[in-house]
Scaffold this motif. Structure first.
Motif, PDB file in Angstrom:
ATOM      1  N   GLU A  89       0.863  -1.353  -0.058  1.00  0.00           N
ATOM      2  CA  GLU A  89      -0.023   0.101  -0.186  1.00  0.00           C
ATOM      3  C   GLU A  89       0.911   1.308   0.076  1.00  0.00           C
ATOM      4  OE1 GLU A  89      -3.098  -0.125  -0.700  1.00  0.00           O
ATOM      5  OE2 GLU A  89      -2.912  -2.180  -0.717  1.00  0.00           O
ATOM      6  N   GLU A  90       2.047   1.160   0.137  1.00  0.00           N
ATOM      7  CA  GLU A  90       2.911   2.574  -0.139  1.00  0.00           C
ATOM      8  C   GLU A  90       3.343   2.571  -1.366  1.00  0.00           C
ATOM      9  OE1 GLU A  90       4.618   4.665   1.619  1.00  0.00           O
ATOM     10  OE2 GLU A  90       4.307   3.913   3.863  1.00  0.00           O
ATOM     11  N   GLU A  91       3.425   3.903  -1.947  1.00  0.00           N
ATOM     12  CA  GLU A  91       3.608   3.994  -3.442  1.00  0.00           C
ATOM     13  C   GLU A  91       5.084   4.139  -3.781  1.00  0.00           C
ATOM     14  OE1 GLU A  91       1.437   6.581  -6.619  1.00  0.00           O
ATOM     15  OE2 GLU A  91       2.995   7.846  -5.786  1.00  0.00           O
ATOM     16  N   TYR A  92       5.772   3.762  -4.700  1.00  0.00           N
ATOM     17  CA  TYR A  92       7.013   3.694  -4.983  1.00  0.00           C
ATOM     18  C   TYR A  92       7.175   4.045  -6.578  1.00  0.00           C
ATOM     19  CZ  TYR A  92       7.804   1.042  -0.729  1.00  0.00           C
ATOM     20  OH  TYR A  92       7.833   0.693   0.725  1.00  0.00           O
ATOM     21  N   TRP A  93       8.310   4.563  -6.896  1.00  0.00           N
ATOM     22  CA  TRP A  93       8.505   4.718  -8.309  1.00  0.00           C
ATOM     23  C   TRP A  93       9.834   4.300  -8.860  1.00  0.00           C
ATOM     24  CZ3 TRP A  93      12.123   8.387 -10.114  1.00  0.00           C
ATOM     25  CH2 TRP A  93      12.626   9.049  -9.067  1.00  0.00           C
ATOM     26  N   PHE A  94      10.061   4.049 -10.298  1.00  0.00           N
ATOM     27  CA  PHE A  94      10.964   4.201 -10.942  1.00  0.00           C
ATOM     28  C   PHE A  94      10.971   4.593 -12.199  1.00  0.00           C
ATOM     29  CE2 PHE A  94       8.414   0.398 -11.920  1.00  0.00           C
ATOM     30  CZ  PHE A  94       8.509   0.280 -13.279  1.00  0.00           C
ATOM     31  N   ARG A  95      12.083   4.808 -13.149  1.00  0.00           N
ATOM     32  CA  ARG A  95      12.050   5.318 -14.381  1.00  0.00           C
ATOM     33  C   ARG A  95      12.977   4.622 -15.408  1.00  0.00           C
ATOM     34  NH1 ARG A  95      15.501  10.581 -15.864  1.00  0.00           N
ATOM     35  NH2 ARG A  95      17.249   9.798 -14.809  1.00  0.00           N
ATOM     36  N   PHE A  96      12.522   4.682 -16.488  1.00  0.00           N
ATOM     37  CA  PHE A  96      13.131   4.143 -17.729  1.00  0.00           C
ATOM     38  C   PHE A  96      13.537   5.463 -18.648  1.00  0.00           C
ATOM     39  CE2 PHE A  96      10.356  -0.153 -17.668  1.00  0.00           C
ATOM     40  CZ  PHE A  96      11.329  -0.480 -16.433  1.00  0.00           C
ATOM     41  N   THR A  97      14.872   5.476 -19.084  1.00  0.00           N
ATOM     42  CA  THR A  97      15.053   6.589 -20.030  1.00  0.00           C
ATOM     43  C   THR A  97      15.296   5.823 -21.094  1.00  0.00           C
ATOM     44  OG1 THR A  97      17.374   7.007 -19.679  1.00  0.00           O
ATOM     45  CG2 THR A  97      16.007   8.067 -18.119  1.00  0.00           C
ATOM     46  N   ALA A  98      15.142   6.768 -22.303  1.00  0.00           N
ATOM     47  CA  ALA A  98      15.691   6.345 -23.628  1.00  0.00           C
ATOM     48  C   ALA A  98      16.191   7.420 -24.546  1.00  0.00           C
ATOM     49  CB  ALA A  98      14.279   5.901 -24.470  1.00  0.00           C
ATOM     50  N   LEU A  99      17.329   7.035 -25.368  1.00  0.00           N
ATOM     51  CA  LEU A  99      17.975   7.873 -25.877  1.00  0.00           C
ATOM     52  C   LEU A  99      17.726   7.869 -27.500  1.00  0.00           C
ATOM     53  CD1 LEU A  99      21.486   7.527 -24.000  1.00  0.00           C
ATOM     54  CD2 LEU A  99      19.645   8.702 -23.321  1.00  0.00           C
ATOM     55  N   THR A 100      16.759   6.962 -27.838  1.00  0.00           N
ATOM     56  CA  THR A 100      16.630   7.097 -29.255  1.00  0.00           C
ATOM     57  C   THR A 100      15.250   6.979 -29.643  1.00  0.00           C
ATOM     58  OG1 THR A 100      16.519   4.399 -29.351  1.00  0.00           O
ATOM     59  CG2 THR A 100      18.755   5.679 -29.735  1.00  0.00           C
ATOM     60  N   GLU A 101      14.624   7.525 -30.767  1.00  0.00           N
ATOM     61  CA  GLU A 101      13.392   7.540 -31.120  1.00  0.00           C
ATOM     62  C   GLU A 101      12.729   6.157 -31.091  1.00  0.00           C
ATOM     63  OE1 GLU A 101       9.653   8.267 -32.252  1.00  0.00           O
ATOM     64  OE2 GLU A 101      11.234   9.593 -31.618  1.00  0.00           O
ATOM     65  N   GLU A 102      13.330   4.874 -31.391  1.00  0.00           N
ATOM     66  CA  GLU A 102      12.868   3.600 -31.628  1.00  0.00           C
ATOM     67  C   GLU A 102      12.514   3.274 -30.016  1.00  0.00           C
ATOM     68  OE1 GLU A 102      13.785  -0.598 -33.626  1.00  0.00           O
ATOM     69  OE2 GLU A 102      15.313   0.563 -33.089  1.00  0.00           O
ATOM     70  N   CYS A 103      13.459   3.460 -29.088  1.00  0.00           N
ATOM     71  CA  CYS A 103      13.388   3.026 -27.526  1.00  0.00           C
ATOM     72  C   CYS A 103      12.198   4.005 -27.271  1.00  0.00           C
ATOM     73  CB  CYS A 103      14.541   3.323 -26.910  1.00  0.00           C
ATOM     74  SG  CYS A 103      15.592   2.080 -27.162  1.00  0.00           S
ATOM     75  N   CYS A 104      11.972   5.200 -27.530  1.00  0.00           N
ATOM     76  CA  CYS A 104      11.091   6.258 -26.953  1.00  0.00           C
ATOM     77  C   CYS A 104       9.516   5.539 -27.446  1.00  0.00           C
ATOM     78  CB  CYS A 104      11.326   7.551 -27.359  1.00  0.00           C
ATOM     79  SG  CYS A 104      12.328   8.543 -26.607  1.00  0.00           S
ATOM     80  N   GLU A 105       9.622   5.306 -28.832  1.00  0.00           N
ATOM     81  CA  GLU A 105       8.271   4.678 -29.282  1.00  0.00           C
ATOM     82  C   GLU A 105       7.939   3.400 -28.647  1.00  0.00           C
ATOM     83  OE1 GLU A 105       4.829   4.474 -31.930  1.00  0.00           O
ATOM     84  OE2 GLU A 105       6.210   5.837 -31.059  1.00  0.00           O
ATOM     85  N   ALA A 106       8.809   2.660 -28.440  1.00  0.00           N
ATOM     86  CA  ALA A 106       8.378   1.228 -27.668  1.00  0.00           C
ATOM     87  C   ALA A 106       8.027   1.500 -26.274  1.00  0.00           C
ATOM     88  CB  ALA A 106       9.881   0.263 -27.624  1.00  0.00           C
ATOM     89  N   LEU A 107       8.646   2.446 -25.494  1.00  0.00           N
ATOM     90  CA  LEU A 107       8.149   2.805 -24.157  1.00  0.00           C
ATOM     91  C   LEU A 107       6.657   3.354 -23.994  1.00  0.00           C
ATOM     92  CD1 LEU A 107      11.357   3.988 -22.351  1.00  0.00           C
ATOM     93  CD2 LEU A 107      10.011   1.584 -21.964  1.00  0.00           C
ATOM     94  N   VAL A 108       6.313   4.206 -25.203  1.00  0.00           N
ATOM     95  CA  VAL A 108       5.262   4.779 -25.394  1.00  0.00           C
ATOM     96  C   VAL A 108       4.191   3.575 -25.617  1.00  0.00           C
ATOM     97  CG1 VAL A 108       3.449   6.234 -26.866  1.00  0.00           C
ATOM     98  CG2 VAL A 108       5.735   6.991 -25.938  1.00  0.00           C
ATOM     99  N   ARG A 109       4.337   2.757 -26.331  1.00  0.00           N
ATOM    100  CA  ARG A 109       3.506   1.603 -26.610  1.00  0.00           C
ATOM    101  C   ARG A 109       3.427   0.674 -25.644  1.00  0.00           C
ATOM    102  NH1 ARG A 109       5.776  -1.359 -31.780  1.00  0.00           N
ATOM    103  NH2 ARG A 109       3.836  -2.842 -31.318  1.00  0.00           N
TER     104      ARG A 109
END
Length: 292
Positions: A98-118
């Motif tokens: 019930e506690e909230e946590y967070w993490f992040r993924f970063t992308a340095l190319t358009e292909e990676c960005c598009e994949a994460l959006v999907r």
């Protein structure tokens, strides 16, 4: 609840040009989660989140996932550890139900960005739940600041980053997770400007459409120094081994008159937000952002 901003992303002014290959994107996706039961971690969560990243990319783009897994040297993404309030038990960290946590993924190319959006704004995640090791985590929100940066999230183009850079002679970086550099057979645990900006330069020139000249290396060596710092050394447990890294803040100052090289230095400092620094950035180390 996951906020669906796919339309917002696709409406971003550079997106259509990016799809044609005219613009390369940078993305930082902050994922807020809640464990469905308490779970104890004996080592850093960066390793299981690395596995989660590749698993999610595989759901939407299997060739890309294979390419990212097999790549040697530079990789066009970073993965953070899990952040939030943990209880300490016998040297281990417990994520509380019930506690909230967070993490992040970063992308340095358009292909990676598009994949994460999907992944996050499509249908790739059933019931808004992801498995971190063997524990289900419910996704409560996705943060993605379109066209800029907010907190630890952001989505913009390399051109945006270049356009926004100035010639500020003082740069302060916050090293959010332990950071270390491989020097021969040893790990170097000091924020030497040559290593910090050298690491960023290599990643920038590997993925950015407009390269930064190698002459900046001499500029950094001769003109950039550490003027203030507040750092401590911290271990980072990767499961099969640990590394010692530095963590905290460090200010860098350009000595003498400012020139175009100073602006390049500022571009690299802003790029650190997406690129990370040093070793094991795909497993949670070297999470960095500019402050002040």
């Amino acid at each position: 609840m996951i906020v669906n901003i796919t339309k917002t992303y696709r409406g971003y002014q550079n997106f259509e040009r990016a799809q044609r290959g005219d613009v390369d994107m940078l993305g930082s996706f902050v994922v807020r989660v809640r464990p469905t039961k308490s779970v104890c971690y004996q080592y850093s969560t960066g390793r299981p989140l690395h596995g989660l990243f590749l698993h999610l990319i595989e759901r939407v783009n299997r060739p890309l996932a294979r390419e990212l897994h097999d790549a040697k040297g530079q990789k066009p993404f970073t993965v953070s550890p899990l952040f939030g309030h943990f209880l300490t038990e016998s040297g281990a960290k417990r994520a509380v139900e019930e506690e909230e946590y967070w993490f992040r993924f970063t992308a340095l190319t358009e292909e990676c960005c598009e994949a994460l959006v999907r992944v996050f704004y499509g249908e790739a995640i059933a019931n808004a739940t992801v498995m971190i090791e063997e524990t289900p985590f419910l996704i409560t929100a996705i943060d993605l600041a379109v066209g800029g940066r907010r907190g630890w999230s952001g989505l913009l183009s390399y051109d945006d980053l270049i356009s926004a850079a100035n010639g500020e002679p003082e740069i302060t970086l916050c090293f959010q997770t332990p950071t270390t550099f491989r020097q021969g057979k040893i790990n170097y645990v000091l924020p030497d400007p040559n290593l910090v900006f050298g690491s960023l330069l290599r990643k920038w020139n590997a993925y950015a459409p407009k390269k930064i000249p190698q002459e900046i290396k001499n500029f950094i060596f001769e003109r950039v120094g550490v003027s203030q710092y507040r750092l401590s050394s911290r271990p980072y447990d990767l499961g099969d081994h640990s590394l010692i890294g530095f963590q905290g803040k460090c200010k860098y100052t350009v000595l003498g008159d400012q020139n175009e090289m100073t602006r390049y230095l500022n571009i690299l400092a802003d790029f650190a937000f997406f690129a990370g620094l040093g070793q094991k950035t795909t497993m949670g180390m070297g999470q960095v952002r500019r402050v002040g």
